[in-house]
Design an enzyme around this catalytic site. Structure first.
Site, PDB file in Angstrom:
ATOM      1  N   CYS A 137      36.408  29.963  50.585  1.00  0.00           N
ATOM      2  CA  CYS A 137      35.321  30.933  50.848  1.00  0.00           C
ATOM      3  C   CYS A 137      34.042  30.126  51.032  1.00  0.00           C
ATOM      4  O   CYS A 137      33.175  30.103  50.166  1.00  0.00           O
ATOM      5  CB  CYS A 137      35.183  31.923  49.700  1.00  0.00           C
ATOM      6  N   GLY A 154      31.298  30.030  53.093  1.00  0.00           N
ATOM      7  CA  GLY A 154      29.940  30.430  53.440  1.00  0.00           C
ATOM      8  C   GLY A 154      29.024  30.580  52.229  1.00  0.00           C
ATOM      9  O   GLY A 154      29.486  31.015  51.181  1.00  0.00           O
ATOM     10  N   ASP A 187      40.814  35.023  56.854  1.00  0.00           N
ATOM     11  CA  ASP A 187      40.857  35.712  55.572  1.00  0.00           C
ATOM     12  C   ASP A 187      41.506  34.798  54.551  1.00  0.00           C
ATOM     13  O   ASP A 187      42.685  34.437  54.696  1.00  0.00           O
ATOM     14  CB  ASP A 187      41.646  37.014  55.714  1.00  0.00           C
ATOM     15  N   CYS A 228      29.748  32.629  40.369  1.00  0.00           N
ATOM     16  CA  CYS A 228      28.371  32.535  39.888  1.00  0.00           C
ATOM     17  C   CYS A 228      28.096  33.758  39.024  1.00  0.00           C
ATOM     18  O   CYS A 228      27.132  34.488  39.237  1.00  0.00           O
ATOM     19  CB  CYS A 228      27.397  32.443  41.051  1.00  0.00           C
ATOM     20  N   LYS A 278      28.553  24.267  48.814  1.00  0.00           N
ATOM     21  CA  LYS A 278      29.616  23.510  48.155  1.00  0.00           C
ATOM     22  C   LYS A 278      30.466  22.770  49.182  1.00  0.00           C
ATOM     23  O   LYS A 278      30.936  21.658  48.935  1.00  0.00           O
ATOM     24  CB  LYS A 278      30.481  24.435  47.301  1.00  0.00           C
TER      25      LYS A 278
END
Length: 508
Positions: free
Chosen positions: A309, A311, A367, A438, A315
């Protein structure tokens, strides 16, 4: 900007003095236009009300109005501080206006919030805050609204913040409800953070109230700008020359005490990037986690890492540099095409400088939930930086506390589990998956990991504390009860990152 307009920390009670002066001018006698810094803050608040994000809207607005230096700093504190504390300000407005805030136009409400923040949390003289608020309201809300703003501001300036806090807290409020009101957090978030402190072993029943108060106060303090120096792309001397200071704990992290990070050449070129130190630790820990050889003598024929993931690419940028140093390719996957474009932008220096016969960096749209089935056992290291409520980054994304609700947890929890399952299928025997959020919320962290592991006998959870201590040794003993790691704004001065490291058995 006058020196009296310099911003101060919203939680600095030592400077909260009861104002003695207020404007004696009538609204019609005051300035008819707002100054650019206040107008910029108002514009951003209206964009946020429409679904925008302050951290994206504000830089663009500052550039559009050509605000720099102290004017930019003033607009920044005004925007972020007002957004953080508007839970307090709305209760004050309801009393001062003698009506529910729901009956006040949204634009007028933002003008009032901005004015009250200047009076109660910044070094702006009451008369100046009132005059400027009326001028702003006249310009953006109309002459009729200016009269309401004038009346409310006059009443607000009659007391200091501490006095107002005593007025807005119900006398029968329970301790957690009182804390939620006085720290401008939704009550459900306060209770969730308290449970998270206990659940992650970061507090005990004896000290959790003290830790919770410190955490909520940290959410209301502006976070310092931290830069990730991407290994192999930028030398420390260049960042030192640009005014950055080495982070006291994280080797790749650098801190800016002021100025625009976009003014640093390495940031403009993509050799460094604005990135929280806790976020950097997640990438560093994944790169440092021990990988075991599979039954064929190695996990895969060509070593590949995956950011599932990716975007908007923070990272992924650090992982790509670390992967190159390790001789590995990096695949950065993102489901949203426009976010994939942001990833390409931040990875461009690594993509363009990759030798034809060396480690490659690839960005693709897809995905993440399907990668495990499409590319089974194909990656040595996989990062799942899962979509979450963002409760660990409230100091950087102040609007999140007002947008999220407990109902979000059910939707996100299902997605988080699906992504983690896909990552475990995509990792090679002996390889490692890092699951990160987060958010410290137990429903997004420990519960997700434990639920998935119940059905995966081929996976073992590593003690992430020992690995994080390798890349951040000064944090030893502060990382919770394990095996996952939870970072905290009030303890580590980072976003509230959670990290779990999971390794597939070599014979799986």
């Amino acid at each position: 900007m006058p020196s009296s307009d310099r911003p101060r920390r919203p939680d600095d009670r030592s400077t909260h003095r009861a104002p003695k002066a207020r404007s004696a001018q009538r609204p019609a006698e005051r300035g008819r236009t707002a100054d650019p810094a206040r107008l910029a803050a108002y514009t951003v608040l209206r964009a946020v009300a429409g679904g925008g994000y302050a951290n994206l809207e504000l830089p663009a607005e500052l550039r559009r109005r050509r605000l720099r230096g102290r004017d930019a700093a003033f607009a920044t504190e005004l925007t972020y501080g007002t957004t953080r504390l508007h839970g307090i300000y709305d209760r004050i407005i309801a009393i001062a206006a003698d009506r529910p805030v729901e009956r006040i136009d949204g634009g007028v409400l933002d003008s009032l919030r901005l004015g009250i923040h200047q009076v109660l949390a910044m070094r702006v003289p009451p008369h100046a805050a009132a005059d400027e608020s009326v001028a702003l309201a006249r310009q953006v809300n109309g002459a009729g609204a200016a009269g309401l703003v004038n009346a409310v501001m006059r009443r607000v300036t009659e007391a200091d913040l501490d006095t107002w806090l005593t007025r807005i807290v119900p006398s029968n409020a329970e301790p957690l409800d009182r804390l939620a009101i006085t720290t401008s957090h939704p009550e459900w978030i306060v209770r969730a953070l308290r449970q998270a402190l206990l659940g992650h072993g970061s507090a005990t029943a004896d000290n959790v109230e003290e830790g919770l108060a410190a955490l909520l106060a940290a959410d209301n303090r502006p976070a310092e700008v931290t830069i990730a120096a991407r290994p192999g792309l930028v030398e420390p001397a260049e960042l030192v020359a640009a005014g950055a200071l080495a982070h006291p704990v994280v080797a790749t992290a650098w801190q800016l005490t002021g100025g625009d990070p976009g003014g640093i050449a390495a940031v403009r070129d993509g050799r460094a990037a604005v990135q929280d130190a806790g976020s950097q630790v997640v990438a560093l820990a994944l790169a440092a986690a021990p990988v075991l050889a599979g039954p064929a003598g190695g996990p895969v024929t060509r070593v590949r890492w995956l950011d599932m993931c990716a975007g908007p690419g923070g990272k992924a940028g650090l992982l790509a540099a670390l992967a190159r140093a390790d001789g590995a390719d990096l695949v950065a996957n993102e489901i949203a095409p426009h976010r994939a474009d942001l990833v390409r932008q931040t990875l461009r220096p690594l993509m363009e400088s990759a030798p034809a016969d060396g480690p490659q960096v690839t960005v693709r749209v897809g995905d993440g939930r399907e990668i495990g089935a499409d590319d089974p056992a194909a990656y040595v290291r996989v990062l799942v930086d899962a979509p979450c409520t963002g409760l660990g980054a409230l100091r950087r994304r102040p609007e999140a506390r007002w947008r999220r609700s407990p109902s979000d947890l059910a939707t996100l929890g299902g997605l988080q589990r699906q992504l983690l399952i896909s990552a475990l299928d995509a990792v090679a025997p002996g390889g490692v998956v890092a699951y990160a959020t987060c958010s410290p919320h137990l429903a997004e962290t420990s519960f997700v990991v434990s639920d998935v592991l119940k059905k995966r006998p081929d996976i073992e959870q590593l003690d992430a504390r020992s690995i994080v201590e390798e890349v951040a040794p000064e944090w030893a003993g502060t990382l919770g009860q394990g095996p996952g790691v939870q970072l905290w704004p009030h303890r580590h001065d980072t976003d509230g990152m959670f990290l779990a490291l999971l390794r597939k058995h070599p014979t799986a």
